[in-house]
Write a protein that holds these residues in place. Sequence first.
Motif, PDB file in Angstrom:
ATOM      1  N   GLN B  85      54.044   2.863  -0.893  1.00 44.84           N
ATOM      2  CA  GLN B  85      53.407   2.325  -2.089  1.00 44.84           C
ATOM      3  C   GLN B  85      53.738   0.850  -2.320  1.00 44.84           C
ATOM      4  OE1 GLN B  85      54.866   5.551  -4.676  1.00 44.84           O
ATOM      5  NE2 GLN B  85      52.716   6.002  -5.120  1.00 44.84           N
ATOM      6  N   THR B  86      54.488   0.262  -1.410  1.00 40.46           N
ATOM      7  CA  THR B  86      54.694  -1.187  -1.452  1.00 40.46           C
ATOM      8  C   THR B  86      53.347  -1.873  -1.246  1.00 40.46           C
ATOM      9  OG1 THR B  86      56.963  -1.101  -0.662  1.00 40.46           O
ATOM     10  CG2 THR B  86      55.760  -3.146  -0.266  1.00 40.46           C
ATOM     11  N   SER B  87      52.948  -2.678  -2.211  1.00 38.88           N
ATOM     12  CA  SER B  87      51.607  -3.262  -2.168  1.00 38.88           C
ATOM     13  C   SER B  87      51.464  -4.230  -3.335  1.00 38.88           C
ATOM     14  CB  SER B  87      50.551  -2.151  -2.278  1.00 38.88           C
ATOM     15  OG  SER B  87      49.244  -2.652  -2.056  1.00 38.88           O
ATOM     16  N   VAL B  88      50.285  -4.834  -3.404  1.00 38.83           N
ATOM     17  CA  VAL B  88      49.907  -5.613  -4.580  1.00 38.83           C
ATOM     18  C   VAL B  88      48.842  -4.813  -5.312  1.00 38.83           C
ATOM     19  CG1 VAL B  88      49.034  -7.784  -5.472  1.00 38.83           C
ATOM     20  CG2 VAL B  88      50.364  -7.763  -3.349  1.00 38.83           C
ATOM     21  N   TYR B  89      49.051  -4.609  -6.593  1.00 42.00           N
ATOM     22  CA  TYR B  89      48.164  -3.775  -7.394  1.00 42.00           C
ATOM     23  C   TYR B  89      47.352  -4.650  -8.337  1.00 42.00           C
ATOM     24  CZ  TYR B  89      50.763   0.168  -5.623  1.00 42.00           C
ATOM     25  OH  TYR B  89      51.320   1.104  -4.790  1.00 42.00           O
ATOM     26  N   PHE B  90      46.047  -4.403  -8.335  1.00 40.14           N
ATOM     27  CA  PHE B  90      45.150  -5.147  -9.198  1.00 40.14           C
ATOM     28  C   PHE B  90      44.422  -4.208 -10.138  1.00 40.14           C
ATOM     29  CE2 PHE B  90      45.470  -9.384  -7.653  1.00 40.14           C
ATOM     30  CZ  PHE B  90      45.777  -9.279  -6.308  1.00 40.14           C
ATOM     31  N   CYS B  91      44.336  -4.649 -11.380  1.00 36.99           N
ATOM     32  CA  CYS B  91      43.539  -3.979 -12.386  1.00 36.99           C
ATOM     33  C   CYS B  91      42.284  -4.817 -12.614  1.00 36.99           C
ATOM     34  CB  CYS B  91      44.335  -3.845 -13.677  1.00 36.99           C
ATOM     35  SG  CYS B  91      43.454  -3.054 -15.034  1.00 36.99           S
ATOM     36  N   ALA B  92      41.164  -4.162 -12.870  1.00 39.05           N
ATOM     37  CA  ALA B  92      39.912  -4.867 -13.114  1.00 39.05           C
ATOM     38  C   ALA B  92      39.140  -4.141 -14.204  1.00 39.05           C
ATOM     39  CB  ALA B  92      39.077  -4.961 -11.840  1.00 39.05           C
ATOM     40  N   SER B  93      38.213  -4.868 -14.816  1.00 34.57           N
ATOM     41  CA  SER B  93      37.334  -4.253 -15.805  1.00 34.57           C
ATOM     42  C   SER B  93      35.932  -4.800 -15.628  1.00 34.57           C
ATOM     43  CB  SER B  93      37.837  -4.529 -17.231  1.00 34.57           C
ATOM     44  OG  SER B  93      37.641  -5.888 -17.583  1.00 34.57           O
ATOM     45  N   SER B  94      34.958  -4.051 -16.108  1.00 35.96           N
ATOM     46  CA  SER B  94      33.572  -4.512 -16.040  1.00 35.96           C
ATOM     47  C   SER B  94      32.772  -3.878 -17.172  1.00 35.96           C
ATOM     48  CB  SER B  94      32.929  -4.178 -14.686  1.00 35.96           C
ATOM     49  OG  SER B  94      32.602  -2.811 -14.599  1.00 35.96           O
ATOM     50  N   PRO B  95      31.679  -4.540 -17.561  1.00 38.41           N
ATOM     51  CA  PRO B  95      30.821  -3.968 -18.601  1.00 38.41           C
ATOM     52  C   PRO B  95      29.873  -2.907 -18.068  1.00 38.41           C
ATOM     53  CG  PRO B  95      30.013  -6.136 -17.964  1.00 38.41           C
ATOM     54  CD  PRO B  95      31.275  -5.916 -17.189  1.00 38.41           C
ATOM     55  N   GLY B  96      29.847  -2.712 -16.740  1.00 35.51           N
ATOM     56  CA  GLY B  96      28.973  -1.705 -16.167  1.00 35.51           C
ATOM     57  C   GLY B  96      27.694  -2.292 -15.597  1.00 35.51           C
ATOM     58  N   GLY B  97      26.825  -1.408 -15.086  1.00 40.59           N
ATOM     59  CA  GLY B  97      25.597  -1.855 -14.468  1.00 40.59           C
ATOM     60  C   GLY B  97      25.892  -2.701 -13.254  1.00 40.59           C
ATOM     61  N   GLY B  98      25.125  -3.767 -13.047  1.00 40.06           N
ATOM     62  CA  GLY B  98      25.331  -4.635 -11.902  1.00 40.06           C
ATOM     63  C   GLY B  98      26.259  -5.796 -12.179  1.00 40.06           C
ATOM     64  N   GLU B  99      26.955  -5.767 -13.297  1.00 46.95           N
ATOM     65  CA  GLU B  99      27.801  -6.889 -13.659  1.00 46.95           C
ATOM     66  C   GLU B  99      29.100  -6.893 -12.853  1.00 46.95           C
ATOM     67  OE1 GLU B  99      24.969  -8.355 -15.416  1.00 46.95           O
ATOM     68  OE2 GLU B  99      26.881  -9.433 -15.589  1.00 46.95           O
ATOM     69  N   PRO B 100      29.634  -8.064 -12.548  1.00 47.69           N
ATOM     70  CA  PRO B 100      30.830  -8.129 -11.710  1.00 47.69           C
ATOM     71  C   PRO B 100      32.080  -7.652 -12.445  1.00 47.69           C
ATOM     72  CG  PRO B 100      30.251 -10.311 -12.494  1.00 47.69           C
ATOM     73  CD  PRO B 100      29.131  -9.405 -12.898  1.00 47.69           C
ATOM     74  N   GLN B 101      33.082  -7.294 -11.656  1.00 51.64           N
ATOM     75  CA  GLN B 101      34.376  -6.918 -12.196  1.00 51.64           C
ATOM     76  C   GLN B 101      35.225  -8.166 -12.430  1.00 51.64           C
ATOM     77  OE1 GLN B 101      36.199  -3.866  -9.780  1.00 51.64           O
ATOM     78  NE2 GLN B 101      34.313  -2.670  -9.710  1.00 51.64           N
ATOM     79  N   HIS B 102      36.064  -8.082 -13.452  1.00 56.15           N
ATOM     80  CA  HIS B 102      37.014  -9.139 -13.778  1.00 56.15           C
ATOM     81  C   HIS B 102      38.403  -8.625 -13.434  1.00 56.15           C
ATOM     82  CE1 HIS B 102      34.082 -11.432 -16.322  1.00 56.15           C
ATOM     83  NE2 HIS B 102      33.501 -10.254 -16.268  1.00 56.15           N
ATOM     84  N   PHE B 103      39.165  -9.425 -12.691  1.00 56.56           N
ATOM     85  CA  PHE B 103      40.451  -8.981 -12.178  1.00 56.56           C
ATOM     86  C   PHE B 103      41.616  -9.650 -12.903  1.00 56.56           C
ATOM     87  CE2 PHE B 103      39.654  -6.475  -8.340  1.00 56.56           C
ATOM     88  CZ  PHE B 103      38.294  -6.659  -8.201  1.00 56.56           C
ATOM     89  N   GLY B 104      42.716  -8.889 -13.017  1.00 57.09           N
ATOM     90  CA  GLY B 104      43.984  -9.479 -13.404  1.00 57.09           C
ATOM     91  C   GLY B 104      44.636 -10.163 -12.219  1.00 57.09           C
ATOM     92  N   ASP B 105      45.802 -10.770 -12.454  1.00 59.57           N
ATOM     93  CA  ASP B 105      46.484 -11.522 -11.404  1.00 59.57           C
ATOM     94  C   ASP B 105      47.390 -10.665 -10.526  1.00 59.57           C
ATOM     95  OD1 ASP B 105      46.838 -14.650 -13.246  1.00 59.57           O
ATOM     96  OD2 ASP B 105      45.269 -13.926 -11.880  1.00 59.57           O
ATOM     97  N   GLY B 106      47.476  -9.392 -10.819  1.00 62.06           N
ATOM     98  CA  GLY B 106      48.175  -8.494  -9.926  1.00 62.06           C
ATOM     99  C   GLY B 106      49.629  -8.244 -10.258  1.00 62.06           C
ATOM    100  N   THR B 107      50.136  -7.112  -9.753  1.00 59.56           N
ATOM    101  CA  THR B 107      51.563  -6.773  -9.790  1.00 59.56           C
ATOM    102  C   THR B 107      52.014  -6.569  -8.359  1.00 59.56           C
ATOM    103  OG1 THR B 107      51.489  -5.696 -11.956  1.00 59.56           O
ATOM    104  CG2 THR B 107      53.273  -5.063 -10.469  1.00 59.56           C
ATOM    105  N   ARG B 108      53.035  -7.344  -7.957  1.00 61.35           N
ATOM    106  CA  ARG B 108      53.573  -7.204  -6.603  1.00 61.35           C
ATOM    107  C   ARG B 108      54.745  -6.259  -6.641  1.00 61.35           C
ATOM    108  NH1 ARG B 108      50.709 -11.165  -7.474  1.00 61.35           N
ATOM    109  NH2 ARG B 108      49.563 -12.282  -5.880  1.00 61.35           N
ATOM    110  N   LEU B 109      54.586  -5.119  -5.968  1.00 57.91           N
ATOM    111  CA  LEU B 109      55.561  -4.044  -6.041  1.00 57.91           C
ATOM    112  C   LEU B 109      56.181  -3.797  -4.672  1.00 57.91           C
ATOM    113  CD1 LEU B 109      56.815  -1.772  -7.760  1.00 57.91           C
ATOM    114  CD2 LEU B 109      54.873  -0.345  -7.107  1.00 57.91           C
ATOM    115  N   SER B 110      57.494  -3.824  -4.628  1.00 60.18           N
ATOM    116  CA  SER B 110      58.223  -3.508  -3.394  1.00 60.18           C
ATOM    117  C   SER B 110      59.088  -2.291  -3.648  1.00 60.18           C
ATOM    118  CB  SER B 110      59.102  -4.674  -2.956  1.00 60.18           C
ATOM    119  OG  SER B 110      58.319  -5.780  -2.574  1.00 60.18           O
ATOM    120  N   ILE B 111      59.060  -1.353  -2.719  1.00 58.28           N
ATOM    121  CA  ILE B 111      59.850  -0.127  -2.843  1.00 58.28           C
ATOM    122  C   ILE B 111      60.780  -0.046  -1.650  1.00 58.28           C
ATOM    123  CG2 ILE B 111      59.741   2.376  -3.003  1.00 58.28           C
ATOM    124  CD1 ILE B 111      56.891   1.831  -4.266  1.00 58.28           C
ATOM    125  N   LEU B 112      62.075  -0.045  -1.961  1.00 60.68           N
ATOM    126  CA  LEU B 112      63.084  -0.134  -0.901  1.00 60.68           C
ATOM    127  C   LEU B 112      63.976   1.103  -0.886  1.00 60.68           C
ATOM    128  CD1 LEU B 112      64.080  -3.844  -1.572  1.00 60.68           C
ATOM    129  CD2 LEU B 112      62.390  -2.986   0.076  1.00 60.68           C
TER     130      LEU B 112
END
Lengths: 118, 112
Positions: B85-112
């Motif tokens: 699960q080590t990865s960069v995680y992005f959340c996004a939102s959209s109004p639906g239909g053909g409209e584009p998604q808007h992204f956050g800047d991400g969470t960088r997660l490392s699991i050791l």
Amino acid sequence: AQSVAQPEDQVNVAEGNPLTVKCTYSVSGNPYLFWYVQYPNRGLQFLLKYITGDNLVKGSYGFEAEFNKSQTSFHLKKPSALVSDSALYFCAVRDIGSFSGGYNKLIFGAGTRLAVHP
Amino acid sequence: NAGVTQTPKFRILKIGQSMTLQCTQDMNHNYMYWYRQDPGMGLKLIYYSVGAGITDKGEVPNGYNVSRSTTEDFPLRLELAAPSQTSVYFCASSPGGGEPQHFGDGTRLSIL
């Protein structure tokens, strides 16, 4: 199965020269296509989209993309590259199954890194 | 113009720990999404939501859970962290239909 392919891991271009970042898609029906750009340590930013209409779509920062149905391609272009255009570019297609639900489930390509050299 | 806000920006977890990645949007979008980004793999959809109280699985949901109690918030929960699960995680939102998604800047997660 629906898919998006970006055949080049990296594209190198000199500043001032035209650039092309390639994208091909496989989807049944009419595609909704998107281009996003990602700068280091940032989220994806929307550049442009094609849903219907003119095959040449203009977007942000001087970018444009050409939809070609017969070649199932949606290549991103810019007439004159800037060093600041250096970033990771993603092509995406809307999942056909999400149409009825109204939401925008996207299938992304693996990304192409664009390097513009001074 | 906050858009989509993700916290934390970075996190290191030990195997087996749990945590919640927070995501909030102020655009009143009905649709929200969680992706993970692995090098050379593009973005893979983990979960999505079409409105408060309604969520569904994406391509890679195993090891994750979500909830959507309000329009604004869409937290992602990792119950038993694993190195995969080590990865960069992005959340996004959209109004639906053909409209584009808007992204956050991400969470960088490392699991050791």
